[in-house]
Design a protein around this motif. Structure first.
Motif, PDB file in Angstrom:
ATOM      1  N   ILE A  57       0.843  -1.182   0.000  1.00 47.17           N
ATOM      2  CA  ILE A  57       0.000   0.000   0.000  1.00 47.17           C
ATOM      3  C   ILE A  57       0.885   1.240   0.000  1.00 47.17           C
ATOM      4  O   ILE A  57       1.927   1.281   0.644  1.00 47.17           O
ATOM      5  N   SER A  58       0.462   2.238  -0.755  1.00 46.42           N
ATOM      6  CA  SER A  58       1.240   3.469  -0.860  1.00 46.42           C
ATOM      7  C   SER A  58       1.114   4.310   0.398  1.00 46.42           C
ATOM      8  O   SER A  58       0.276   4.042   1.271  1.00 46.42           O
ATOM      9  N   TRP A  59       1.945   5.362   0.485  1.00 54.27           N
ATOM     10  CA  TRP A  59       1.912   6.255   1.638  1.00 54.27           C
ATOM     11  C   TRP A  59       0.516   6.847   1.841  1.00 54.27           C
ATOM     12  O   TRP A  59       0.027   6.920   2.955  1.00 54.27           O
ATOM     13  N   SER A  60      -0.092   7.285   0.769  1.00 53.50           N
ATOM     14  CA  SER A  60      -1.412   7.910   0.869  1.00 53.50           C
ATOM     15  C   SER A  60      -2.529   6.910   1.073  1.00 53.50           C
ATOM     16  O   SER A  60      -3.663   7.290   1.340  1.00 53.50           O
ATOM     17  N   GLY A  99      -8.925 -10.665  -3.787  1.00 50.90           N
ATOM     18  CA  GLY A  99     -10.295 -11.013  -3.442  1.00 50.90           C
ATOM     19  C   GLY A  99     -10.436 -11.646  -2.069  1.00 50.90           C
ATOM     20  O   GLY A  99     -11.559 -11.788  -1.566  1.00 50.90           O
ATOM     21  N   ARG A 100      -9.308 -12.029  -1.454  1.00 45.47           N
ATOM     22  CA  ARG A 100      -9.357 -12.642  -0.132  1.00 45.47           C
ATOM     23  C   ARG A 100      -8.664 -11.779   0.924  1.00 45.47           C
ATOM     24  O   ARG A 100      -9.108 -11.747   2.074  1.00 45.47           O
ATOM     25  N   PHE A 101      -7.585 -11.118   0.541  1.00 43.91           N
ATOM     26  CA  PHE A 101      -6.809 -10.287   1.462  1.00 43.91           C
ATOM     27  C   PHE A 101      -7.041  -8.816   1.147  1.00 43.91           C
ATOM     28  O   PHE A 101      -7.220  -8.436  -0.007  1.00 43.91           O
ATOM     29  N   THR A 102      -7.018  -8.012   2.196  1.00 41.01           N
ATOM     30  CA  THR A 102      -7.146  -6.565   2.036  1.00 41.01           C
ATOM     31  C   THR A 102      -6.093  -5.875   2.888  1.00 41.01           C
ATOM     32  O   THR A 102      -6.002  -6.131   4.099  1.00 41.01           O
ATOM     33  N   ILE A 103      -5.314  -5.007   2.252  1.00 42.22           N
ATOM     34  CA  ILE A 103      -4.318  -4.236   2.978  1.00 42.22           C
ATOM     35  C   ILE A 103      -4.864  -2.842   3.223  1.00 42.22           C
ATOM     36  O   ILE A 103      -5.547  -2.265   2.364  1.00 42.22           O
ATOM     37  N   HIS A 112      -2.435  -2.835   8.144  1.00 42.04           N
ATOM     38  CA  HIS A 112      -3.167  -4.049   8.493  1.00 42.04           C
ATOM     39  C   HIS A 112      -3.331  -4.915   7.258  1.00 42.04           C
ATOM     40  O   HIS A 112      -3.504  -4.406   6.150  1.00 42.04           O
ATOM     41  N   LEU A 113      -3.288  -6.203   7.464  1.00 43.74           N
ATOM     42  CA  LEU A 113      -3.567  -7.150   6.395  1.00 43.74           C
ATOM     43  C   LEU A 113      -4.708  -8.048   6.861  1.00 43.74           C
ATOM     44  O   LEU A 113      -4.515  -8.917   7.711  1.00 43.74           O
ATOM     45  N   GLN A 114      -5.892  -7.791   6.347  1.00 43.30           N
ATOM     46  CA  GLN A 114      -7.054  -8.609   6.666  1.00 43.30           C
ATOM     47  C   GLN A 114      -7.066  -9.806   5.731  1.00 43.30           C
ATOM     48  O   GLN A 114      -7.127  -9.632   4.506  1.00 43.30           O
ATOM     49  N   MET A 115      -7.005 -10.990   6.297  1.00 44.81           N
ATOM     50  CA  MET A 115      -6.928 -12.205   5.504  1.00 44.81           C
ATOM     51  C   MET A 115      -8.188 -13.031   5.733  1.00 44.81           C
ATOM     52  O   MET A 115      -8.431 -13.496   6.845  1.00 44.81           O
ATOM     53  N   ASN A 116      -8.981 -13.183   4.694  1.00 38.54           N
ATOM     54  CA  ASN A 116     -10.224 -13.959   4.762  1.00 38.54           C
ATOM     55  C   ASN A 116     -10.116 -15.189   3.872  1.00 38.54           C
ATOM     56  O   ASN A 116      -9.253 -15.265   3.003  1.00 38.54           O
ATOM     57  N   SER A 117     -11.001 -16.121   4.085  1.00 33.78           N
ATOM     58  CA  SER A 117     -11.044 -17.347   3.277  1.00 33.78           C
ATOM     59  C   SER A 117      -9.664 -17.991   3.193  1.00 33.78           C
ATOM     60  O   SER A 117      -9.203 -18.363   2.108  1.00 33.78           O
ATOM     61  N   LEU A 118      -9.030 -18.116   4.329  1.00 31.36           N
ATOM     62  CA  LEU A 118      -7.669 -18.629   4.353  1.00 31.36           C
ATOM     63  C   LEU A 118      -7.610 -20.077   3.900  1.00 31.36           C
ATOM     64  O   LEU A 118      -8.531 -20.873   4.143  1.00 31.36           O
ATOM     65  N   LYS A 119      -6.506 -20.409   3.235  1.00 32.17           N
ATOM     66  CA  LYS A 119      -6.273 -21.741   2.712  1.00 32.17           C
ATOM     67  C   LYS A 119      -4.999 -22.308   3.335  1.00 32.17           C
ATOM     68  O   LYS A 119      -4.119 -21.549   3.759  1.00 32.17           O
TER      69      LYS A 119
END
Length: 124
Positions: free
Chosen positions: A50-53, A65-69, A79-86
């Motif tokens: 993720i960039s500074w801004s 589609g599964r992780f969101t930074i 933060h790294l939100q990790m869903n539908s983990l494999k």
């Protein structure tokens, strides 16, 4: 800048975890933040950045589609939100900071500062 990663743990497949990376100290300039992971016997691989801004994000195809930074307003925590983990997400996850360019890098060699890593284990 010093980085401290946290939030790893053991979770069943299909579950979720949220990793955090706290940056402290003075970086001297604006920096992107990224997450990488390394599984046993494998090379380190890019996960997300993720960039500074916080306006620009990059993801590895394997986690789209599964992780969101995300990044907080103070720019000190990622933060790294990790869903539908494999099970194949099992690895040590590292956060990193890069002052190179305005785009969040996907190459590890462009990151100068690294955290200590946090273990993520996904059971099947």
């Amino acid at each position: 800048v010093q980085l401290q990663a946290s939030g790893g743990g053991l979770v069943q497949a299909g579950g979720s975890l949220r990793l955090s990376c706290l940056a402290s100290g003075r970086a001297g300039s604006r920096y992107s933040m990224g997450w990488f992971r390394q599984a046993p016997g494998k090379e380190r691989e890019f996960v997300a950045a993720i960039s500074w801004s916080a306006g620009i994000t990059n993801y590895a195809d394997s986690v789209k589609g599964r992780f969101t930074i995300s990044r907080d307003n103070a720019k000190t925590t990622s933060h790294l939100q990790m869903n539908s983990l494999k099970p194949e997400d099992t690895a040590v996850y590292y956060c990193a900071a890069s002052t190179i360019g305005s785009m969040p890098p996907m190459r590890g060699e462009l990151y100068r500062n690294w955290g200590q890593g946090t273990q993520v284990t996904v059971s099947s």
